[in-house]
Design a protein around this motif. Structure first.
Motif, PDB file in Angstrom:
ATOM      1  N   GLY A 118       0.171  -5.906 -17.488  1.00 43.29           N
ATOM      2  CA  GLY A 118       0.543  -4.405 -17.240  1.00 43.29           C
ATOM      3  C   GLY A 118      -0.520  -3.789 -16.613  1.00 43.29           C
ATOM      4  O   GLY A 118       0.005  -2.818 -15.847  1.00 43.29           O
ATOM      5  N   LEU A 119      -1.637  -3.982 -16.641  1.00 43.13           N
ATOM      6  CA  LEU A 119      -2.868  -3.325 -15.917  1.00 43.13           C
ATOM      7  C   LEU A 119      -2.345  -3.761 -14.311  1.00 43.13           C
ATOM      8  O   LEU A 119      -2.785  -2.842 -13.600  1.00 43.13           O
ATOM      9  CB  LEU A 119      -4.087  -3.692 -16.385  1.00 43.13           C
ATOM     10  N   ARG A 120      -2.206  -4.745 -13.897  1.00 44.20           N
ATOM     11  CA  ARG A 120      -2.027  -5.244 -12.920  1.00 44.20           C
ATOM     12  C   ARG A 120      -0.852  -4.499 -11.953  1.00 44.20           C
ATOM     13  O   ARG A 120      -0.908  -4.218 -10.991  1.00 44.20           O
ATOM     14  CB  ARG A 120      -1.541  -6.943 -12.806  1.00 44.20           C
ATOM     15  N   GLU A 121       0.374  -4.338 -12.779  1.00 46.15           N
ATOM     16  CA  GLU A 121       1.422  -3.604 -12.289  1.00 46.15           C
ATOM     17  C   GLU A 121       1.018  -2.266 -12.091  1.00 46.15           C
ATOM     18  O   GLU A 121       1.329  -1.472 -10.962  1.00 46.15           O
ATOM     19  CB  GLU A 121       2.529  -3.645 -13.154  1.00 46.15           C
ATOM     20  N   ALA A 122      -0.004  -1.296 -12.872  1.00 45.39           N
ATOM     21  CA  ALA A 122      -0.094  -0.235 -12.897  1.00 45.39           C
ATOM     22  C   ALA A 122      -1.248   0.009 -11.704  1.00 45.39           C
ATOM     23  O   ALA A 122      -1.138   1.195 -10.818  1.00 45.39           O
ATOM     24  CB  ALA A 122      -1.041   0.181 -14.036  1.00 45.39           C
ATOM     25  N   VAL A 123      -2.073  -0.842 -11.432  1.00 41.76           N
ATOM     26  CA  VAL A 123      -2.809  -0.935 -10.384  1.00 41.76           C
ATOM     27  C   VAL A 123      -2.231  -0.980  -8.890  1.00 41.76           C
ATOM     28  O   VAL A 123      -2.521  -0.275  -7.876  1.00 41.76           O
ATOM     29  CB  VAL A 123      -4.072  -1.831 -10.232  1.00 41.76           C
ATOM     30  N   ARG A 124      -1.365  -1.867  -8.642  1.00 41.67           N
ATOM     31  CA  ARG A 124      -0.523  -2.010  -7.877  1.00 41.67           C
ATOM     32  C   ARG A 124       0.328  -1.000  -7.372  1.00 41.67           C
ATOM     33  O   ARG A 124       0.411  -0.330  -6.392  1.00 41.67           O
ATOM     34  CB  ARG A 124       0.463  -3.426  -7.777  1.00 41.67           C
ATOM     35  N   ALA A 129       1.638   3.596  -3.971  1.00 39.92           N
ATOM     36  CA  ALA A 129       1.855   5.064  -3.601  1.00 39.92           C
ATOM     37  C   ALA A 129       1.234   5.577  -2.257  1.00 39.92           C
ATOM     38  O   ALA A 129       1.674   6.579  -1.844  1.00 39.92           O
ATOM     39  CB  ALA A 129       1.601   5.741  -4.783  1.00 39.92           C
ATOM     40  N   LEU A 130       0.280   4.900  -1.768  1.00 41.25           N
ATOM     41  CA  LEU A 130      -0.462   5.451  -0.594  1.00 41.25           C
ATOM     42  C   LEU A 130       0.420   5.170   0.649  1.00 41.25           C
ATOM     43  O   LEU A 130       1.496   4.233   0.778  1.00 41.25           O
ATOM     44  CB  LEU A 130      -1.734   4.707  -0.566  1.00 41.25           C
ATOM     45  N   PRO A 131       0.258   6.046   1.503  1.00 43.56           N
ATOM     46  CA  PRO A 131       0.942   6.008   2.911  1.00 43.56           C
ATOM     47  C   PRO A 131       0.947   4.474   3.515  1.00 43.56           C
ATOM     48  O   PRO A 131      -0.090   3.846   3.350  1.00 43.56           O
ATOM     49  CB  PRO A 131       0.390   6.972   3.616  1.00 43.56           C
ATOM     50  N   ALA A 132       1.749   4.082   4.585  1.00 45.88           N
ATOM     51  CA  ALA A 132       1.664   2.773   5.269  1.00 45.88           C
ATOM     52  C   ALA A 132       0.551   2.511   5.992  1.00 45.88           C
ATOM     53  O   ALA A 132      -0.072   1.490   6.175  1.00 45.88           O
ATOM     54  CB  ALA A 132       2.884   2.542   5.700  1.00 45.88           C
ATOM     55  N   SER A 133       0.046   3.549   6.189  1.00 45.51           N
ATOM     56  CA  SER A 133      -1.398   3.582   7.280  1.00 45.51           C
ATOM     57  C   SER A 133      -2.507   3.356   6.457  1.00 45.51           C
ATOM     58  O   SER A 133      -3.759   3.225   7.149  1.00 45.51           O
ATOM     59  CB  SER A 133      -1.294   4.892   7.778  1.00 45.51           C
ATOM     60  N   LEU A 145      -9.397   3.700  -9.555  1.00 47.91           N
ATOM     61  CA  LEU A 145      -8.939   5.061 -10.296  1.00 47.91           C
ATOM     62  C   LEU A 145      -8.129   4.609 -11.167  1.00 47.91           C
ATOM     63  O   LEU A 145      -7.963   4.955 -12.312  1.00 47.91           O
ATOM     64  CB  LEU A 145      -8.419   5.974  -9.213  1.00 47.91           C
ATOM     65  N   ALA A 146      -6.775   3.626 -10.958  1.00 47.79           N
ATOM     66  CA  ALA A 146      -5.881   3.272 -11.948  1.00 47.79           C
ATOM     67  C   ALA A 146      -6.470   2.650 -13.119  1.00 47.79           C
ATOM     68  O   ALA A 146      -6.290   2.704 -14.279  1.00 47.79           O
ATOM     69  CB  ALA A 146      -4.975   2.524 -11.169  1.00 47.79           C
ATOM     70  N   ALA A 147      -7.697   1.711 -12.931  1.00 50.10           N
ATOM     71  CA  ALA A 147      -8.243   0.832 -13.839  1.00 50.10           C
ATOM     72  C   ALA A 147      -9.117   1.803 -14.440  1.00 50.10           C
ATOM     73  O   ALA A 147      -9.226   1.571 -15.684  1.00 50.10           O
ATOM     74  CB  ALA A 147      -9.227  -0.269 -13.034  1.00 50.10           C
TER      75      ALA A 147
END
Length: 408
Positions: A118-124, A129-133, A145-147
């Motif tokens: 569950g946490l792995r999916e939240a982190v990913r 959600a960040l830009p491709a750059s 931040l997510a963790a």
């Protein structure tokens, strides 16, 4: 009694500053028995460090000294809790070194488990959600931040809890980066390789990557480590400590130095070492990948890593180019190769992406930031308060100019 080097390192000052303290009666000095050097009273040095005299007007340009049991730099060698970092890199693992830095205990078979699903999916999801750059290090920041948000007990600062958080943080950083290939095992080096390369690694390449992580795990009070300790002194949780470290590491003169050294190496391969160094000097005024303020004649991290890179395939002849660069830098500047150059050669030999040097550095140094946080949590809070040296106008100096003129 302490030698000149030991006393200067404990205070975080140059030998000239140390002798200035002696002349002002702050430290007792005696002549060594062989008559060739000086010894300094350890009690005086410790008292001066504890008083915070260094960095509070005690000496121009001196930095605050922080007493630590983690890392010692002495005679151009690097030690983690008294153990030679080069030996740990050549014969141990990154995970075992992390546990040694955090706890002072041997755990040769240490492993850092992947995050729970569950946490792995939240982190990913947060990182995706960040830009491709976004760079890998940008994804690392999102992972922390997510963790942090997902950990309701993040302010549990007991040593065993902080060490457990450290293990989870390494897993979170890795989980934030998409895999380019299937990991060949469960070690941090194997999991990181799968995120940096689409090719299967050789045993020698994995050994070199693991060694790089080990050698870069800590390096005394570097700027990012100082920021991490400042955060820990306010009792910020370990996630915030790592966030503070990542923020400072983001600078091109710290975390980005490996990328600059790689640019020099690639340019030297495309032209020649003299042309590459000359062009870099014109553009930056310095030579990335060479010299270090804390070493006199060699960087032991670079020596160790360059030696471990010898068995790796080198179809482009990059090792020869590196050797030429080292020779030219020694002849023209009297400079030795540092860890940034060794890390650049590792990245090129393994065909890692262009931001790999910073990613390896950040992942490795996360271990050091957690170790320093553990030290700081055990110390009095809010103890780092350097005094500002005011250089602006004195109060009232411009008061007359600010008075309104009377109408005539």
């Amino acid at each position: 009694m302490l030698t000149t080097q030991q006393a200067a390192e404990r205070l975080g000052v140059k030998p000239q500053t140390l002798y200035a303290y002696v002349s002002r009666g702050l430290i007792t000095r005696v002549r060594a028995a062989d008559g060739k050097g000086s010894l300094f009273a350890a009690a005086d040095v410790d008292a001066l460090a504890d008083r915070g005299a260094v960095g509070r007007g005690g000496a121009a340009g001196a930095a605050p000294a922080i007493r630590t049991e983690l890392t010692l730099l002495e005679d151009d060698r690097l030690f983690f809790r008294g153990r030679d970092a080069a030996g740990l890199a050549e014969r141990g693992t990154f995970e075992a070194t992390a546990v040694w830095l955090w706890t002072g205990r041997d755990e040769p078979e240490a492993r850092f488990a992947p995050l729970r699903p569950g946490l792995r999916e939240a982190v990913r999801a947060c990182a995706d959600a960040l830009p491709a750059s976004a760079r890998v290090v940008d994804r690392f920041k999102a992972a922390v931040l997510a963790a942090s948000v997902a950990d309701p007990l993040s302010l549990d600062l007991r040593p065993e809890s902080v060490a457990a958080t450290g293990r989870a943080l390494i897993g979170a950083l890795l989980a934030a980066v998409p895999e380019r290939s299937a990991a060949t095992g469960e070690s941090v080096a194997e999991r990181l390789w799968a995120r940096l390369s689409a090719d299967a690694p050789s045993a020698e390449a994995l050994r070199a990557l693991d060694a790089a992580l080990t050698l870069l795990a800590d390096h005394d009070i570097a700027t990012s480590t100082y920021a991490a300790r400042l955060a820990a002194s306010t009792r910020a949780n370990p996630y915030a400590v790592v966030t503070a470290g990542l923020a400072v590491l983001d600078g091109p003169l710290h975390g980005g130095a490996g990328a600059l050294a790689r640019r020099v190496l690639v340019r030297a391969h495309e032209t020649d070492p003299v042309t590459a160094l000359a062009a870099t000097l014109r553009e930056t005024g310095s030579v990335p990948g060479f010299g270090h303020v804390l070493y006199r004649t060699r960087d032991p991290r670079a020596e160790t890593l360059l030696r471990l890179l010898d068995p790796l395939p080198d179809p482009r002849g990059l090792r020869g180019v590196t050797a030429e660069l080292v020779q030219v830098a020694a002849d023209r500047f009297g400079a030795f190769p540092n860890s940034d150059l060794a890390l650049a050669l590792l990245a090129e030999l393994c065909a890692f992406p262009l931001d790999a040097e910073e990613a390896i550095f950040a992942l490795a140094r996360t271990v050091g930031w957690i170790a320093h946080a553990l030290e700081e949590y055990a110390a009095p809070p809010l103890r780092h308060r350097p005094a500002g040296l005011y250089t602006g106008p004195r109060p009232g100096a411009g008061a007359a100019a600010l008075q309104p003129r009377r109408a005539r």
